[in-house]
Design a protein around this motif. Structure first.
Motif, short mmCIF file in Angstrom:
data_model
loop_
_atom_site.label_atom_id
_atom_site.label_comp_id
_atom_site.label_asym_id
_atom_site.label_seq_id
_atom_site.Cartn_x
_atom_site.Cartn_y
_atom_site.Cartn_z
N GLN A 38 0.82 -1.21 0.00
CA GLN A 38 0.00 0.00 0.00
C GLN A 38 0.85 1.26 0.00
OE1 GLN A 38 -2.73 -0.52 3.31
NE2 GLN A 38 -4.16 -1.71 2.08
N TRP A 48 -2.37 6.83 6.59
CA TRP A 48 -3.65 6.27 6.13
C TRP A 48 -3.60 4.75 6.06
CZ3 TRP A 48 -8.06 8.56 6.42
CH2 TRP A 48 -8.11 9.96 6.39
N GLY A 52 -6.26 2.46 7.93
CA GLY A 52 -6.93 1.34 7.28
C GLY A 52 -6.82 0.05 8.07
N ALA A 56 -10.12 -1.82 9.56
CA ALA A 56 -10.35 -3.22 9.19
C ALA A 56 -10.37 -4.12 10.42
CB ALA A 56 -9.28 -3.69 8.20
N CYS A 99 -7.24 -6.90 -2.95
CA CYS A 99 -6.40 -6.14 -2.02
C CYS A 99 -5.05 -5.78 -2.63
CB CYS A 99 -6.18 -6.95 -0.74
SG CYS A 99 -7.62 -7.06 0.35
N ILE A 111 -6.85 5.71 -1.22
CA ILE A 111 -6.99 5.54 0.23
C ILE A 111 -8.29 4.79 0.54
CG2 ILE A 111 -7.39 6.76 2.40
CD1 ILE A 111 -5.45 8.93 1.35
N ALA A 114 -8.02 1.12 -0.60
CA ALA A 114 -7.16 0.32 0.28
C ALA A 114 -7.90 -0.06 1.56
CB ALA A 114 -5.88 1.08 0.60
N ILE A 115 -8.59 0.90 2.15
CA ILE A 115 -9.31 0.62 3.40
C ILE A 115 -10.46 -0.34 3.16
CG2 ILE A 115 -10.72 1.65 5.22
CD1 ILE A 115 -9.02 4.18 4.96
N HIS A 118 -9.28 -4.03 2.21
CA HIS A 118 -8.72 -4.69 3.39
C HIS A 118 -9.83 -5.09 4.36
CE1 HIS A 118 -5.64 -4.47 6.95
NE2 HIS A 118 -6.09 -5.67 6.75
N THR A 119 -10.79 -4.21 4.57
CA THR A 119 -11.89 -4.49 5.51
C THR A 119 -12.74 -5.65 5.02
OG1 THR A 119 -11.94 -2.16 6.18
CG2 THR A 119 -13.88 -3.49 6.69
#
Length: 492
Positions: A38, A48, A52, A56, A99, A111, A114-115, A118-119
């Motif tokens: 990331q 960030w 994240g 997550a 991911c 951003i 990515a969050i 991942h979550t």
């Protein structure tokens, strides 16, 4: 011999262990490479990335006990846990590939991507991991057999770590080279995305093999949670949770261990790239670290059976603390000493994986003896909650601390930044290791106590008093609760 105390067949041990190989293809890929991917490939600022990981982990942590409730209340012809293992792997592999994608978005979009990715991965991972972990409580009730079962499981887990730590970056580099003719970065998004899909497909095959070999056995004293109303089931479990001193000690300890490990292991790629200055060395060293862990598993299993799970936990934690200090003191111009300290750290931390997953099924039995409830998946779900929240906090902390020491991705780091990086990987983790030593010093559930708990449960299931009455427990263990008396238990 009573159900649950007979030796477990080698076929079952291997079949169950293969499932954790599949899980660790995912978990180690995310642990070792996601933060690096990331920051250095997607271009997400470190702060960030930390946010994240925290978001997550919080979402995942909340999902873990809910998944435990869902699994405990499930009843199908395939069993309670096997359906989730069978069918959860397909979406899990697809989300992992997402991911490791690098879409052409602005920084704000990256951003958010990515969050979100991942979550979502964390949520789908929970659907497989909680039922898988809970399945161990249905395979055997013998404490020594559980140590052996966990040993096979952890060996396969570390094999998964070795495989993915070598396969993911090497395959990604090869794919990117082929796609770009060698003119782009070897760590581009396309290679990682396809590699993630390959790793995910391999994990699906392993999950299916696990679910086909391992069968769920009924526990005769178990009153299925599906017979109780949802609210009474959940409220009843929550009432027992804080009253279980051994469980709370273990959960607090594993939470601190997860924070320490995240600060160390997630920084390894940065250490090799910016401090050592040799990413080629990382490609060989990181699989070697996992190999050191895998080789040490039989020793920790032997020590647990020879002494106790608590003793082996304490010795391994002590080794991890000393290795952390040795890493800090290793001269910068002698990276071999730092690498040796990291290898010793991996060996010491292996005991936490072996001990934690072997202790949890014992605590399922203990809680049933004391509170009259057999909450298998709920206990594993809460245990996973403790781990995930700790990892989320560690991820956020790591992002903020990297910024605080002046870390700048893809740039030459200052001497102060490199020194700060080493301190992040040593001093704070060492303090956390020492804290867990103090916590686990009061863990009271040894092998002898657990055997008598199982005998008491068998006697209750048969409607008779156990042949060997359970002694009055020491302070912190408690007596069998009022729930036992209403069910006719004559224990304690």
């Amino acid at each position: 011999m009573a159900y649950g105390q007979a030796p477990v067949a080698l076929k079952i041990k291997l079949g169950y262990a293969i499932g954790d190989l599949g899980l660790n293809l995912h978990w180690q890929a995310m642990t070792l490479f996601l933060a690096y991917f990331q920051t250095d490939v997607q271009g997400v600022p470190p702060v960030w990335v930390g946010v994240g990981f925290l978001v997550a982990a919080i979402v995942d942590g909340l999902a873990n006990p809910l998944m435990g409730v869902w699994a405990d209340r499930t009843s199908t012809r395939l069993g309670r846990y096997r359906p989730f293992i069978l069918w959860g792997g397909l979406p899990l592999g697809a989300v992992m590939a997402a991911c490791f994608a690098a879409p052409s978005l602005g920084q704000g979009g990256l951003i958010a991507y990515a969050i979100l990715s991942h979550t979502v991965w964390r949520g789908v991972y929970t659907i497989v991991s909680i039922p898988y972990a809970s399945l161990s409580a249905r395979i055997t009730q013998d404490a020594e057999e559980r140590s052996s079962l966990t040993g096979y499981r952890m060996t396969c887990a570390f094999i998964g770590g070795i495989t993915v730590s070598f396969l993911l970056p090497a395959l990604a580099a090869r794919i990117d080279h082929m796609a770009t003719g060698g003119h782009a970065s070897a760590y581009g998004g396309l290679g990682y995305s396809i590699s993630g899909l390959v790793v995910g497909a391999l994990s699906v095959a392993l999950f299916w093999l696990c679910a086909s070999v391992v069968k769920e056995e009924p526990w005769p004293a178990l009153a299925p949670a599906s017979r109780a109303t949802l609210d009474s089931d959940v409220v009843g479990f929550l009432r027992t949770l804080g009253r279980s001193s051994p469980l709370m000690r273990l959960l607090l300890s594993i939470g601190l261990i997860q924070v320490a490990g995240a600060l160390q292991f997630r920084n390894l790629v940065y250490f090799f790239k910016y401090d050592v200055g040799d990413m080629d060395l990382a490609a060989y060293a990181m699989p070697a670290f996992s190999a050191a862990s895998a080789i040490s598993v039989p020793f920790w299993v032997w020590l647990s059976r020879r002494t106790s799970k608590k003793v082996s936990w304490q010795l391994g934690t002590g080794l991890a603390a000393l290795s952390s200090l040795a890493f800090l003191l290793a001269p910068s111009d002698q990276p071999a000493l730092a690498v040796a300290a990291i290898a010793a750290l991996f060996v010491g931390c292996t005991v936490h994986a072996v001990g934690f997953w072997a202790m949890l099924p014992d605590l399922v039995d203990y809680n049933e003896w004391r509170f009259g409830r057999r909450d298998e998946a709920k206990i594993f779900g809460v245990a996973s909650l403790a781990q995930k929240v700790a990892l989320g906090l560690a991820g956020a902390l790591l992002g903020w601390l990297l910024s605080a020491i002046g870390f700048v991705p893809n740039a030459t780091q200052s001497a102060e930044t490199l020194s700060g990086l080493r301190q992040l990987m040593s001093l704070l983790p060492c303090g956390l290791f020492l804290t867990t030593l103090a916590l686990m010093a009061g863990y009271p559930l040894d092998g002898a106590m657990h055997r008598r708990v199982v005998e008491a449960l068998a006697g209750r299931a048969a409607g008779t008093t156990p042949a060997t009455p359970l002694p009055v427990p020491p302070s912190g263990l408690g007596r069998p609760g009022i729930e036992h008396q209403t069910r006719g238990g004559a224990v304690g």
